[in-house]
Each structure stands twice: as C-alpha cells, then as structure tokens.
Design a protein around this motif. Structure first.
Motif, short mmCIF file in Angstrom:
data_model
loop_
_atom_site.label_atom_id
_atom_site.label_comp_id
_atom_site.label_asym_id
_atom_site.label_seq_id
_atom_site.Cartn_x
_atom_site.Cartn_y
_atom_site.Cartn_z
N HIS A 149 43.41 47.26 11.80
CA HIS A 149 44.18 46.12 12.39
C HIS A 149 43.88 44.87 11.76
CE1 HIS A 149 45.05 47.77 16.48
NE2 HIS A 149 44.36 48.85 16.13
N ASP A 151 44.14 41.91 12.94
CA ASP A 151 44.14 41.18 14.26
C ASP A 151 43.02 40.17 13.96
OD1 ASP A 151 45.14 43.27 15.15
OD2 ASP A 151 44.56 43.17 17.08
N ILE A 157 47.91 38.17 15.21
CA ILE A 157 47.82 39.22 14.33
C ILE A 157 48.73 38.82 13.16
CG2 ILE A 157 48.44 41.65 14.04
CD1 ILE A 157 47.98 41.87 17.23
N GLY A 160 51.63 40.56 12.69
CA GLY A 160 52.06 41.18 13.96
C GLY A 160 53.36 40.99 14.47
N ALA A 390 52.93 48.49 10.61
CA ALA A 390 53.70 47.19 10.95
C ALA A 390 54.61 46.95 9.94
CB ALA A 390 52.37 46.04 10.76
N GLY A 447 50.13 45.50 19.68
CA GLY A 447 49.74 44.20 20.10
C GLY A 447 49.76 44.10 21.66
#
Lengths: 678, 678
Positions: A149, A151, A157, A160, A390, A447
């Motif tokens: 991740h 994040d 993010i 993201g 992503a 997300g």
C-alpha cells in the motif's frame, strides 16, 4: 469514508458475492450440512466461519460443526497423506466416501492451506465447477504473495484512485477497523499472505509506525491480518535512527545505529510476533539511504536484515533507484539502465533474509515495457517482482485496463539466464537459482470507495493479481472468466461480453495513448492525460526524442545507450536487431523514421494515426457492448461502470487528438484516410 | 519572516537610504536646521518626521520645528498662491528669500501633497540636484495610484516570489505591524495612495475580512496607511452574501442582497472612515459572479457601487474575464478577444463610482503583448490600467527584468480612439473621455524577504512603477538612474553600469524565452521555465500553433480570429498588414512560415536561434559587468544579486536549449552558424 451498507452492496462484496443462484446436487447439499473439524487455530476458525457463511447462503442453513460424525460431511484439517506433495499454503480438495457416506476433504499443508482450500472450494462452487467430481491439489507458485500500500497516514494514497486510505486518517490509524477486516478477507480469498500497510515514501508521521506511540494500533491491524493468514509488513524510513532515534547518523556500519535497529526490531516483535519485515525505498527519488554515508545498498539492507533475522523477518529492498536529475541533452545516459547498474554488481552480497524487489519493467510501470534486465542478471539474490495494480500510467481507474495479460507477459518472459526456459516466473519463485525467498508484490489499487477500486471492473485486477501469482499457469482469459462468474454470476453471453471487454482493454488503452512502447506521453506529476512532450526536457530520464523525421530511444549496443547489452545475448540479439525486435517495443529500443515500415505494411506514422483512431472506436464499442448488459447485471455496477466509460470516451478522444495533432504538426505527413487531425 | 536588522540593512532600506554622502552648500545646510510649520495633520506629521529623519542624517542634527521664525528655514504647508495649479497630491518646491533669509517652501495642494513634496525634496537632495536653485511644480498624472496584493491569509502570496505575506500569517493578520509601517513609508515615498491588501481570489478566510471578526485588525492597517496618505482597499468575494450573510443567493438584483451589501459597507466605514473600496474578480477563472444569476457585469458592479457610494468608496471591477475551458481544436475562438467582447457592450452602463481594471495586454502579463483593445473601446467608463510588478511570466524575481520600459510602451501607445494622440495614458488618467476616476494599479512584487522583492534589482520595478504612474513623461532611463542613485549613491561609472543592465534586461529575458510576441512557452501552473507546448493543448486559450512549417496565431480579420478588428481602424490596419505589423509582435498577430524574412533579413527560425543564443550571451555579459562592481557597492546587495544572476545564467541556458531544440526537432532547419542544438 462514505457510508456503505456492506451486506447488500454488490459493489462492496466484489467477487465474494454468495447471494448468487447456484445449482447443487442433493448429494452435495447433504455434505454441506456438516463440517467435521478436529483441530483448532485462529486461521482454521476463519476458514470455518467463511465456509459456514457460504453454506448458509447455499442451502439456507448454517452447517453443524462437529468433531466426529458418521454422516456425510466436509472434513477440514491438515493433510497427513505423504504421497501428496504440498508446500506451505497448499491444499487438496477431494470428494470421496467414508463409511458409505459422501464426504469432501479440504486438507491444508498448514492452517493457511486450509483457509486457501476453503476459498478455493467456495470459488469452485460459484464458478459452476462439478463439485461431484471435485479433486484438486493446489500449491502456490510463489511463497510470498504480497500487496504494497502506498497509503500515507494523512489518509491520502500516493497514486491512489479509489478514495482515501482504509488504514489511516488524519495522521492516525483508523479507529473502526471493520473495513480492514473485510479487506483482509478479500485478500485472503485470493491467497495474499503479506501486506505492507504504508507508503514506501515514509514521511514524518509514518516514520513513527515502528515506535511505541503507534505500535499498539499497528498490532490491532496485524491481529486482524493474522486471522486471515496474512503477515503485516511496514515500510520504514532509512533515516529513522536520526528522525526518531536521536542519532546524528544513520550510517549502516555504525555500531550504535545497528544496535538501535535491533532494539527497534525486538520491540516490534514484542507487539507482533509474526511481523513480516521491512519494505525500504532508499536512495531513490530523494529518499535517504546508505549512499549518504558512502555505503552501498547491500550494506544498507544487511544492517536491517541483521536486526530482523533473529525473529524471522525479511528486508525487502526496492531496486527503483535511479538518478532523477538527468540532463536531457546527454543521450548517453539512460534511466532504463539504472537498476541493473546499481544492483548487478552487488549480486551475492545480500544477506539471506534480504529480498530485492524489482519493478517488472526497467523504467516505471508504463503500459508497455520490456522486462527489467535485473531478472536473470541476479543469480545469487532473492528477488521479488513488483507490479502495480494501481493504474498510475494505465488510466487511473477511470479507464478500463485489465492488467493480467501484461503481468503474465512479464512472468512468462524467457530471460535465458540459465539457458532456454529460464522464464521470469522461475526466477521470482526462487526455483531457477535456488534462492531462499520467492515472491511477488504489487501496489494496491484500493481505497475507501464503495467498490474498493473506484472502477468496478478494476476489481478484476485485484482479483487477477492474487490468482495469477498463486498459479502463473492460469491464462488471462481463465482468470477473467472466474472473476466475472464470481462477481456477476451471470449467464454465458453476459460472461462472454465482459470477458471480451476485459481482455481487449489493455491494448485499447495502449492504442490511444502511446505507440510502440515509447511511453511517457503523459502530463507530468499526476500522469493523467496526454502530453507528448510532457517529459521530454525533464530531468527524469524519460524521453521519446521525436523530431520531424524520426522517433524513439536508441538503446542498442551498436549505436545507442547500450541498455540492450544488459540482457542475456539471446535476448539482446533479438532486441538489437530491427527485424526481430518485437514491434510493440520498437520505439523503446530503437529510433526509427516515421516512414519505417512495420510488419503490417504500415509506416510508423500511419500506425500512430490508425491506432489512435482505432482506440477511440474500441472504447465506443465497449460502451455499446456494455449497454446490452442493462438489466442483466446488478444495476449499481452497471451504472458506475457506465459512468467511468463516459469519462474514458471523452478522455480517449483527447488523447487521440492531442497525439495525432502533435505528430501531424511535427511531421506534416497526412493521414492516408484523411481523418480529422487538428 | 526572517529577522532583519532594519536600521542597518541596505537591502531593507531600498531607495530610502539616507546614509549616503551628499555635498550641500552651507546655505542649504543652514536652511535645513529649521522647519517652519503652521498646520497640523496626521499626514503632515508624517512629512515632518520623514524630513527630520533625512535632515538628521544630512547635517548630523535634528531640525528645530517652529511656528514662526526669522531664520532661514524650510516652510511646510498648503499652497495658497492661486496662480500655481495643483491637483490633489500635487506640490511645489521653491527656494526663495524671506526677510533676507533663504527659505525653501514645500507647498502641497493638500496634506498628501505636502508629504509627496517632502519625499520629492529628499529625492532631489540624494540624486544630486542643485538644491540652491530648486523650483519644482509637480502634479500626479493619475489620481489613483494603486498597488494590488495577491496575498492570502494563509501567508502565501499567489504569484509571490519574495517570501511570505507581510500582512497575513496562518489565517490571521500579523500581530507586529512594524513591517507594514515600513512598507507604507516605502510606498508613500513614490506617492502610492491606494493599497489592496488581499488577493483577488478571495478564499474562505479572506471573505471574512469585511466582518466584525476581522475588521478590528484591518482597521489597524488602515490607520497605519492613513498616516502615509494611503487608502486601504479590500478584494471581496462576490458570493459573500451567501458565504457569510446566510443568504441562498448573491443575485445583484435581489433586494435583500443589496441591503446586505449596504449594511456591510456601512459597517466597514464605521471602522475605516476613509476606506477606499472593493476590488472584484468575478466570473473569472471559476470565481463566482453575476453570470450565475443571469445578470451582467454592470449589474454586479453597480450593486456594490450603490453600497459604497454614500461613503465615497469605489468598486474596481476586473476585466480579466474569459472562458478558461476552451477547446484547443477550435481555432475560431480567441481568448485575446474575451475582455473586449465581455465589456465593450456594457460601456456606459456602469455607475460613476465603478472603475473597470484592465490588464495592459489582452491575455495575461506576457513579456510582450500588444495593448488591450479595451483601452480606447470604452469611452464612457472609468478605466484603470493593471500592470504586474510581480514577475509571474518575466522571470519570477530570479531573472532580472526591469519592467518600466514595458509599462511605458503600454501607456504611450496611441489607440486613435479619439483621433491621433489618443494614447493610453490619456485614457487611464481620465482626460481623453473626461471620466471621473483615472488611475493605475499593479500587482505587488513584495513579500517578507529582507530586500522586499527577492531580487534586489527588482526594487527598481517597485520604485519605477510609482514614479512612472505619477509622471508618465519620465523616461525609463531617468527612472532607472534615479533609483540607482538613491539605492547605491554611487559614482558615475557604477551608475552607468547598473542603468545599462536594467535597461537591457527586458529584451534579454525576451530573447531567451519566447520569440516575436508568441508568449506562453512556459511550464503550466507555476509559469517558470521553458515548455514550448506547455499550454498548447490546454483549455486556457494560449496557443502558438507551431507545426513543421509555420508558427503563430492568425488574429487577422481577413483569415484569422478577427481579434485585430477590435482596435481602431488605424491601429488595426497596421497590425493586420504583415508589412506594417511591429515585428516584435509578429507571431501574436500572424501565423508565418519559418522561412518568412524579417526586416533584419533573417528568417523567423534563424531569429529564434539567434535570439536564444544572444540572450544567454547577454546574461553572461551582465554577470561580467556586475563583477566589476565588487567593493564599489554595498556587499550584501552585490552578493545577493550575483546569486540571482547565477540562477539566471543556468536557467537561461535551459530556456535556450529547450526552445532551440524544440524548433530544430520540429523543423529540421539547421542553424546557419552550426551552434550546438540538441
């Protein structure tokens, strides 16, 4: 995070939608009424709960769980039969008879295996397999199957495209962790067994994740993950000894620094006994690293490895290291060479619990790149593949882009590193060079959005990633079909339409974005939308060198940057030679005239025009096909996908027009078909 | 804000540096010992204080201030002699004798005039005028002489290149206002009489500047300004009635909305009785405005004018209104036409206390633009000129760009709006069309940096702006020379070197940035550094249409967007015709072949190459010249300017190489001199 009525949301449930109609024989229904279980364990409990949840939906009744039964039943347990070869996480599922009763045995190599078996069994049911004859032995191809991740603790993010973080908000770990639990379940259902919860770019607040201030909350996430057979990992800041340890150095050879890391590791393991380890981005894009102290990456990584070794943890060291202050004027430099140049000389210098994590391509997650030459070049080093679920450069979850075919290409690529059939899969699974750790990681695409992935069809990438790295022999079609069946539970013709759209989507996105592997025709920073020259005069090392007569990067050994020489000779020869170079990567490897004739008989410039027009037409086709699904699939999914398609329709036209106009203005060469170029 | 030892900082004192050596006759020294003063007033007090401060430095002794004297003295007071024509702010200075004693009379039309006279007298001394024969009558050309700050209450300055705001910090008005006082003094010294303290983009917090929550602090700034003869103005949010008034509409024809604005104005004036008025950016770049309610700009502006009229305030309504969502494919649209198209039809519809503020060029503060056709087109409307001292597109105070010549060009431009000799100065000063308010505004270039303007030589723009709009007959050279003398107090050869550099700097910047008026070859958003295509496919209406054979925007009436038709016929004919179009604006008005021959005999492409090479060479020359000043001028200024020059040196090369490479790659046309292009 938006309020979601989880139970009833088809978007939220993804492929774990147990409400779908399934036809089962009476025999099977009878079996499902009872689960026999002789063992106990956190993960086993999860497995039983999951199985019960599915069975309740299937037969309208929660199964009875008992230790001993003479009835038909499902048996859950560890495998004892030595003739079946299972590796950790592996399982077998077999229908047989016992005392004249029908039983189905789901047997795991370990607790994880049992859970994987249960999800596999449920998948078999909902994809319409013949359960009466079920007989599966299934082992994971890769030992570590990981999600990264990106994040941040702010809740944002990095890259993201599906809402805010489900882990963090306003510099804290979220209070209510029910969504994290649902996420762990989703990931366990495709056998993910490691998750890095924070971004590789570790800022001030995230640096504290390894301190007593934040570890009590991190531990709660690890506890949730553990029940699903998932280990928690953290990205760490190489400069932590300075930023939180109070030292004036982070030199990996400094005794006090080393001691600090050991104590830090010890403390982490006191909270999380099965902590997975550290992910590290060092000396990359202005992140701190060992270079500051005149040390190399091995010295940096080994210091952390030493701290984790005692506890069974690993250090995952990213190879995304390159000079991000290149001079565009200097055509002899080549960012594509950076990972190889930095890490090849260190092969064999890393401790056994260090893994190098290498992006699939040599540059950065473009829609089309060759395999990184580090796969094959490193022969004495643990190596993970890094993919990006992503869609940073592949449509940002506004455009549809089913990525499994791209990943499969990378894994199937034959490096010739140890003779023929040295494909990348064999390197990352550790088998080719007998390395200790094998695995694959990928940057998450989820997300806080209701459907997790922003674009509902981007769920196929999340699902597909897990399935592919478990079993790299599955085809992109098979994976797409599984996902469609599980998600839509739909009729054959619906299934075919969605599968077709998915399978075409990557090439369609490629068509209207950038041609022949050239890459980087995007707006800087956010990486969305067309800008042919966006990165042309930048320090990032990402050029196309288009002029009025030619385009592409000469990476040949003969006349170019020499990048091609980083591959094994068999591979290098193929790329070096225009006649054998795969045309989809032509401009990645060569600078050619716009009048250069492709194997289709088209010139490069006409190929650019044609693909850009075709790409847009294909998007329109997708939309027409999707429209036929109205009232045939869940209406929320239908509507949201349609909404995304409308964006793709509009923005693909922008891509088409900007790219075609750019090349038309630059070359003055007319489109053969006189279509509108501005 | 950094700590500054104000008294001793040459950077901080700018052109008000009274420490310089000045030779005065004994006669004058005698006069300076005494100031005769019969009047009182806030601004007069400031004038006396300022004069005393200078005299103390000049003769080493604070002058005596008395009501009646038979000694030699300076007399400060209002003019009574009716034969001398002064307008508000105007003054006369004359040496004469009274009772056989030498006196110098500084007489103002009003208090402001006295203060302006004092600063003028001090300037005369420090620039080496012959004070023994001083005899000046000086009136301002423009009634309103204004500075616009684009300061946000966060402390950031939009397009600010000299540090943080001196007014705001962390969403509050700064506690310690001593720097604001110093700033008011600086501005008063060049006769600025109006300052808008907040950005035209009025965000949430700034919207509250007109409420009881923030007015007590705003009042404190106004009190400081008042002592220097400066009125405070505020930028307001057109949607204020909704955002802070609790209404559901901001419709300018809504009775309750109008009443709310009246009450708001009344309240502002209860704090600040001489409040100047509102500056408004409405219906521009996504700011709210009357269009939302189907009303036009006149209806919007007149509503605010009505609220302010009773109190003597004015509404300054910006004409920077255009569609910022244009389709680059559509060559018939032209952002340059927007201001004219929006406001010409409303000429005569605005209340008498409304002023339209028009940017000098039709697009946006480029290094070279023609005059906005609204100057001349509006014949029954108050009109302010808007300049930008902040160097948004002109080097961001890293590059040297003395802007006075550009402003002078704009003011001197003959619009032919009322026959020959209808130059812009006569329009903005109100004389040509007998409009009530005349004036000039400019976006400030100052911030919290020690030298106020980031680049010490950018102080010349701040100084020069004030001087030019007071007296538009001053030449750029005269203004530069004044500033150099006041700032450096230096020898003749030092003066000449700095003046030469200043006077060349605008054309040098133009040379290595964008050629022949084409503009916009900058990176989007931050507007620094080269990107030839940065705005080419954007929605902002800012294109160069360069292809392999030609470049430029066809704005002719005959074949182009028709923009040229917005000028008076005499002017339009000149621009329309290639033979008479000023070549420095060639590509602004015409699309021509790269092979088009300029009057120099050079082709356009060779001109591009040549100017880009020359520009960089000129920067190197600047640096060589500057080096000769070491130890001849203040070392802090010397060093800081050199630091900026090094940036200019490096970045001008980047401009040169990117622009030349771009056009070389696009055209394939070789440089005649075979210089290095990449």
């Amino acid at each position: 995070m938006e309020y979601i009525n989880k139970e009833s949301s088809s978007l939220y449930n993804c492929w774990l939608n147990y409400d779908k109609e399934v036809t089962l024989s009476d025999e099977i229904k009878e079996i499902l009424k009872t689960i026999q279980l002789n063992e106990e364990g956190i993960i086993i409990n999860t497995a039983v709960k999951e199985l019960s949840r599915a069975i309740k939906k299937l037969i309208g009744k929660t199964p009875e769980i008992i230790k001993d039964t003479m009835l038909s039943h499902i048996y859950l347990g560890k495998l004892k039969d030595k003739t079946i070869k299972l590796v950790p996480g592996g399982f077998s599922i077999k229908k047989s008879t016992l005392n004249q009763k029908n039983i189905i045995e789901i047997l795991g190599k370990d607790e994880n295996g049992i859970l994987n078996g249960v999800f596999s069994f449920i998948r078999a049911i909902y994809t319409g397999s013949n359960i009466n004859e079920i007989n599966i032995v299934d082992n994971p191809r890769n030992m570590v199957r990981m999600i990264n991740h990106w994040d941040n603790m702010s809740g944002d993010i990095e890259r993201g495209y599906a809402g805010e973080s489900i882990f963090f908000k306003d510099n804290h770990i979220v209070e209510n962790k029910s969504r994290i639990r649902d996420y762990a379940r989703l990931m366990a259902s495709v056998a993910i067994n490691g998750i890095v919860i924070n971004n590789v770019n570790v800022h001030k607040q995230e640096t504290k994740l390894i301190t007593d201030e934040l570890l009590p909350e991190v531990k709660k996430i690890a506890d949730i993950f553990r029940a699903y057979g998932i280990k928690l990992y953290l990205s760490v800041n190489f400069a932590s000894p300075m930023e939180i340890g109070g030292f004036l150095t982070a030199d990996p050879l400094d005794f006090n620094v080393r001691t600090w890391w050991k104590k830090t590791a010890e403390n982490i393991y006191s909270y999380i006994p099965d902590f997975g380890g550290f992910l590290v981005k060092a000396d990359s894009e202005s992140r701190p690293g060992p270079f500051t102290y005149g040390r190399n990456h091995a010295e940096g990584a080994n210091m952390l490895a030493e701290a984790l070794r005692l506890f069974g943890g690993i250090v995952i060291w990213r190879c995304f290291v390159y000079n991000c202050k290149l001079d565009w004027r200097d055509r002899s430099t080549d960012r594509a060479k950076a990972a190889f140049d930095n890490f090849k000389p260190l092969d064999g210098k890393f401790d056994e619990n260090v893994v190098l994590q290498v992006k699939n391509g040599p540059v950065d997650f473009q829609i089309r790149e060759p395999i990184s030459p580090l796969f094959g070049a490193l022969k004495q080093t643990n190596e993970f593949m890094e993919f990006q679920i992503a869609q940073e450069y592949t449509g940002q979850q506004k455009h549809l882009c089913y990525l499994v075919p791209m990943w499969k290409e990378a894994l199937d690529f034959d490096t010739f590193a140890n003779g023929k059939d040295s494909n990348v899969s064999k390197i990352v699974d550790g088998s080719l060079f007998k390395t200790k750790y094998g695995g694959v990681a990928a940057v998450s695409n989820i997300g806080g959005s209701e459907c997790w992935t922003g674009h509902p069809l981007a769920q196929a990438n999340l699902y597909g990633y897990g399935r592919l790295i478990w079993n790299t022999f599955l085809s992109s079609d098979e994976i797409a079909r599984e996902w469609v069946k599980l998600t839509f539970g739909a009729e054959k013709d619906v299934e075919q339409i969605i599968v077709d759209i998915l399978l075409e989507s990557r090439e369609v996105y490629e068509k209207y974005t950038c041609p022949l592997g050239v890459g980087w025709m995007v707006n800087p920073n956010h990486h969305y939308g067309p800008s042919v020259e966006g990165y042309e005069y930048s320090p990032w090392g990402t050029y196309n060198y288009a002029d009025y007569k030619s385009i592409g990067v000469d990476r040949t050994v003969a006349t170019g940057t020499g990048y091609i020489g980083e591959y094994e000779p068999t591979v290098a020869d193929k790329f070096e030679n225009l006649a054998t170079c795969p045309e989809e990567l032509l401009l990645f490897f060569h600078n050619v005239l716009y009048s250069y004739k492709l194997k289709t008989g088209k010139t490069v410039i006409q190929h650019i025009y044609d693909t850009h027009f075709e790409g847009v037409e294909k998007v329109d086709e997708f939309i027409n096909k999707w429209e036929t699904l109205q009232n045939k699939i869940d209406s929320k999914i239908f509507d949201l996908v349609m909404e995304k398609f409308q964006i793709q329709k509009k923005d693909s036209r922008e891509w088409r027009d900007v790219v075609n106009t750019y090349f038309y203005r630059k070359t003055g060469i007319d489109d053969l078909y006189k279509r509108k170029i501005y």
